[in-house]
Design an enzyme around this catalytic site. Structure first.
Site, short mmCIF file in Angstrom:
data_model
loop_
_atom_site.label_atom_id
_atom_site.label_comp_id
_atom_site.label_asym_id
_atom_site.label_seq_id
_atom_site.Cartn_x
_atom_site.Cartn_y
_atom_site.Cartn_z
N CYS A 33 35.44 42.35 48.58
CA CYS A 33 35.41 40.97 49.09
C CYS A 33 34.51 40.80 50.30
O CYS A 33 34.20 39.68 50.68
CB CYS A 33 36.82 40.54 49.47
N CYS A 102 43.68 44.76 50.94
CA CYS A 102 43.70 44.35 52.35
C CYS A 102 44.44 45.41 53.17
O CYS A 102 44.02 45.72 54.30
CB CYS A 102 44.37 42.99 52.48
#
Ligand code: FES
Length: 129
Positions: A33, A102
Site C-alpha cells: 500500500c 499494518c
C-alpha cells in the site's frame, strides 16, 4: 470492522512524535500500500526508555504503531526483539485479514530499529537479531 481498542489507539495514538538523537531508528514501508512508519528509540541500560513514531498510513497502521510502541516502552531489548505482528494484532483485539499487513509494518519497524541500534552498539541481544 475495527475493535474498540483499535479505534481508541487510532483516535488517541500513544507516543506519537520524534526523538532528536535516537539510539535506534527505522523507516519502513508496507510494499502493498505504500504506507510508511518511522520509529525512534531511546535506549539506556539495555532498556527502551522512550519510543516515538510517525505513521503515514491507514487507521490500522496508526493503531498498530501506537500499540507496538506501548508494547516495547520500558522493555528490555531482549523482550522488545521478540515482538511479532501476531502479538500486535492480538493486543488490538484482532485485525481484518486485509489489514494484517499494518501490524506487520509496525513489528517490522521495531525489529529494524533494534537492528539499527545494533549497528552502532554490541548489546548481547544483537547476536539474535
Ligand atoms: Fe497500508 Fe494499513 S493499509 S499499512
Amino acid at each position: 470492522m475495527y475493535t474498540e481498542k483499535l479505534i481508541d489507539h487510532f483516535t488517541n495514538p500513544r507516543n506519537i512524535g520524534t526523538l532528536p538523537n535516537p539510539d535506534g531508528y527505522a523507516r519502513v514501508s508496507s510494499p502493498g500500500c505504500g504506507d510508511i512508519m518511522e520509529l525512534f528509540l531511546q535506549i539506556a541500560d539495555n532498556k527502551i526508555v522512550d519510543v516515538k513514531y510517525r505513521a503515514f498510513g491507514c487507521a490500522a497502521a496508526i493503531a498498530s504503531s501506537s500499540m507496538a510502541s506501548e508494547m516495547i516502552k520500558g522493555r528490555t531489548l531482549e523482550e522488545a526483539a521478540g515482538l511479532t505482528d501476531e502479538q500486535v494484532a492480538a493486543e488490538l483485539g484482532g485485525l481484518p485479514d486485509v489489514k494484517f499487513h499494518c501490524a506487520v509494518m509496525a513489528a517490522s519497524a521495531v525489529n529494524a530499529a533494534l537492528k539499527n541500534y545494533c549497528e552502532k552498539h554490541h548489546a548481547p541481544v544483537c547476536a539474535a537479531l
